[in-house]
Design an enzyme around this catalytic site. Structure first.
Site, PDB file in Angstrom:
ATOM      1  N   GLU A 168       1.257  -1.506  -0.518  1.00 47.02           N
ATOM      2  CA  GLU A 168      -0.129  -0.529  -0.311  1.00 47.02           C
ATOM      3  C   GLU A 168       0.639   1.492  -0.207  1.00 47.02           C
ATOM      4  O   GLU A 168       0.654   2.550   1.201  1.00 47.02           O
ATOM      5  CB  GLU A 168      -1.080  -0.153   1.467  1.00 47.02           C
ATOM      6  CG  GLU A 168      -2.203  -1.075   1.537  1.00 47.02           C
ATOM      7  CD  GLU A 168      -2.834  -1.257   2.525  1.00 47.02           C
ATOM      8  OE1 GLU A 168      -2.769  -0.268   3.302  1.00 47.02           O
ATOM      9  OE2 GLU A 168      -4.062  -2.277   2.359  1.00 47.02           O
ATOM     10  N   GLU A 285      -6.068 -10.119  -1.888  1.00 47.80           N
ATOM     11  CA  GLU A 285      -7.004 -10.261  -0.531  1.00 47.80           C
ATOM     12  C   GLU A 285      -8.169  -9.984  -0.714  1.00 47.80           C
ATOM     13  O   GLU A 285      -9.341  -9.133   0.148  1.00 47.80           O
ATOM     14  CB  GLU A 285      -6.720  -8.584   0.896  1.00 47.80           C
ATOM     15  CG  GLU A 285      -5.364  -8.881   0.312  1.00 47.80           C
ATOM     16  CD  GLU A 285      -4.584  -7.597   1.569  1.00 47.80           C
ATOM     17  OE1 GLU A 285      -5.216  -6.515   2.011  1.00 47.80           O
ATOM     18  OE2 GLU A 285      -2.914  -7.747   2.079  1.00 47.80           O
TER      19      GLU A 285
END
Ligand code: XIL
Length: 377
Positions: A168, A285
């Site tokens: 991220e 995810e």
């Protein structure tokens, strides 16, 4: 919408299923779901038939609450990601002191059950131990980051399928021309910290696939487009400098209210750009937030399943995609319950299995999508 279940199994065997469903005027979607239902194979098997891996994240504490969940996990998965155990704050509560107990138990469990392990994650702005922020400076930032990588990636060297080396790291809201997120790593290590992180991981574990894991690349809106452009630009620079990056992780924490900006042609074109650069691609995810959907569980499950179907069929058309990992397998063990709970207080239903570990429409959607996916070489 449970029509699929009412069809006699023998009708499929005799090849009459299509006609029966056709006469009932059911959608192709329901037909495909029913067909998947007739095939009761676990997702890892349906994936393997197409040269893909399938798995989920896991925190070991779930197995203490439910041995049935452990059985479900082992039956469905051939790859697993530690939801917590390899994050910095799980490994080190004091500077320089590491406790690998839970992470080692996780790897041992996966080994014993012939599951590959996705290491998650070495460099992230979140899940950091409390002591770290007050210690990091511009003078010691690079040393602290690379020391952590050497210790952790070195500890597991040779045992992991892949590492999420950086996590991220892009954020258009940081308003930087390069698209990088303002984090304590960027501040204290400089703009080349991604590059340093990949090189350090390769030195500590020459075997693992090295992955850049990122969120919201799936979104075909302004935010997602900015992230895609920033990633391709940074990737080009790093690959030209010989940085060892082997794969891209698409988190795919999808939202039901963003269905219209998922799985379109611009998304597939982006996957093509990653493939052209030699990247292996993983969905890492996957789950679907249902906070905006109706209360009725059946209607909700259908809407969630359609999003799985739409997103995965676009994703799996790209041959560089090698695996699908959901963020949990059953609704009772999903982080969405805390992260994006429903405002009506009903339990969330973001995953392929329900709280009793029974397959939901989302499971059938994943199964059908795997069955119609092209085979990887
Ligand atoms: C989440 C876990 O699921 C939660 O239990 C924890 O409280 C916070 O982190 N992106 C990631 C994952 O890369 O590591 C996050 O996992 C979810 C978002």
């Amino acid at each position: 919408m449970n029509e699929g279940r009412k069809i006699d199994r023998r009708e499929f065997v005799q090849g009459l299923g299509v006609q029966v469903l056709g006469a009932l005027g059911l959608s192709e979607w329901t037909w495909r779901r029913a067909a998947a239902q007739a095939a009761t194979a676990p997702l890892r098997q349906l994936a393997a038939e197409k040269g893909l891996v399938f798995g989920s994240s896991l925190a070991l504490k779930y197995f203490l609450q439910s041995t049935a969940y452990q059985q479900l996990f082992v039956s469905q998965c051939d790859i697993a990601t530690p939801e917590l155990h390899m994050k910095w704050d799980s490994l080190s509560s004091q500077p320089g002191v590491y406790n690998f107990g839970n992470a080692d138990r996780f790897v041992a469990f996966c080994d014993a059950n012939r599951m590959r392990v996705r290491g998650h994650t070495l460099v992230w702005h979140d899940a950091l131990p409390a002591w770290l922020a007050s210690q990091l400076t511009v003078a010691n930032g690079q040393a602290i980051m690379t020391e952590h990588i050497h210790t952790v990636a070195g500890h597991f060297a040779g045992k992991l399928y892949s590492w999420d080396v950086v996590n991220e790291v892009l954020d258009p809201a940081s308003r930087r021309p390069d698209g990088l997120r303002n984090t304590l790593w960027l501040e204290n290590c400089g703009v080349d910290y991604l590059e340093r992180a990949f090189r350090a991981t390769a030195a500590a574990d020459p075997v693992a696939l090295l992955v850049w894991n990122e969120n919201y690349l799936e979104l075909s809106n302004g935010f997602g487009a900015a992230k895609r452009a920033a990633m391709l630009n940074l990737l080009d620079g790093m690959l030209a400098r010989g940085v060892p990056i082997h794969g891209i992780g698409l988190e795919a924490h999808l939202r039901a209210d963003q269905a219209t900006v998922l799985g379109d042609a611009s998304y597939e074109a982006f996957l093509g750009e990653l493939a052209r650069r030699g990247m292996k691609i993983f969905v890492t995810e996957l789950d679907v937030q249902d906070v905006t959907l109706p209360a009725d569980a059946g209607a909700r499950d259908q809407a969630v399943a359609q999003i799985y179907s739409r997103f995965l069929s676009a994703t799996l058309r790209q041959p560089a995609v090698r695996g699908i990992v959901t963020w949990g397998l059953a609704d009772s063990f999903s982080w969405i319950a805390g992260y994006r709970p429903r405002t009506d207080g009903l339990p969330v239903r973001p995953l392929p299995f329900d709280a009793n570990f029974q397959p939901k429409a989302a499971y059938y959607a994943i199964a059908a999508t795997l069955q119609s996916a092209p085979r990887r070489g």
